[in-house]
Design an enzyme around this catalytic site. Structure first.
Site, PDB file in Angstrom:
ATOM      1  CG  HIS A   1      -6.808  -5.871  -0.812  1.00  0.00           C
ATOM      2  ND1 HIS A   1      -7.066  -7.223  -0.835  1.00  0.00           N
ATOM      3  CD2 HIS A   1      -7.124  -5.413  -2.050  1.00  0.00           C
ATOM      4  CE1 HIS A   1      -7.519  -7.570  -2.035  1.00  0.00           C
ATOM      5  NE2 HIS A   1      -7.557  -6.478  -2.796  1.00  0.00           N
TER       6      HIS A   1
ATOM      7  CD  GLU B   1      -6.900  -7.332   5.044  1.00  0.00           C
ATOM      8  OE1 GLU B   1      -7.758  -8.183   5.357  1.00  0.00           O
ATOM      9  OE2 GLU B   1      -6.978  -6.628   4.008  1.00  0.00           O
TER      10      GLU B   1
ATOM     11  CB  CYS C   1      -7.709 -11.763  -0.130  1.00  0.00           C
ATOM     12  SG  CYS C   1      -6.373 -10.579  -0.442  1.00  0.00           S
TER      13      CYS C   1
ATOM     14  CB  CYS D   1      -4.413  -9.419   2.729  1.00  0.00           C
ATOM     15  SG  CYS D   1      -4.997  -8.019   1.749  1.00  0.00           S
TER      16      CYS D   1
END
Length: 153
Positions: free
Chosen positions: A51, A53, A81, A84
């Site tokens: 992801h 992040e 999420c 993250c």
């Protein structure tokens, strides 16, 4: 501030256009200077943890040579999420700036609501778990606790 979120947006767009992953970008900043940028790379890397992040945190840690990013802020195109968010907590980042909510990204198919429900105990987890070799693993904890040169993080 607005310039930084637009850098994250452009990063997300670049990743989308190159089919690297979903519409997510992130920028990590220290003292107003950009330390790292990243976009979602789940598809290109075949890594479900890639992801924006997470990748931005990894890159910032490498650039700064430290795991403690408490003097940094993160700009991300969407509310992080659970994975993250946990990584942001572990990195000790104190401020998150985000553009869209988890509900808004859920409306286009990126729904992590079931993860929140499991975390809150509102529904059973989908993953079975069992404790094995507890004593051997407890020994590792004792070894760490007694390690004279350990560095906490």
């Amino acid at each position: 501030m607005f310039r930084l979120i637009h850098i994250a947006i452009n990063e997300a767009r670049r990743g989308m256009q190159n089919n690297h992953g979903g519409p997510f970008g992130a920028v990590i900043v220290k003292d107003g200077a950009i330390v790292s940028t990243a976009h979602n790379e789940v598809l290109i890397s075949k890594d479900p943890t890639a992801h924006a992040e997470i990748l931005a945190i990894r890159r910032a840690s490498q650039v700064l040579g430290q795991f403690d990013l408490s003097d940094c802020e993160i700009y991300t195109t969407s509310q992080p999420c659970p994975m993250c968010f946990a990584a942001i907590c572990w990195a000790r980042i104190k401020r998150i700036h985000y553009g869209t909510t988890s509900e808004e990204v859920a409306s286009i198919g990126f729904d992590d609501g079931h993860i929140y429900s499991i975390i809150k105990g509102e529904q059973p987890g989908e993953i079975e778990s069992c404790v094995i070799e507890r004593e051997a693993c407890l020994e590792l904890l004792k070894e760490w606790e007694n390690k004279p040169d350990k560095q906490m993080y």
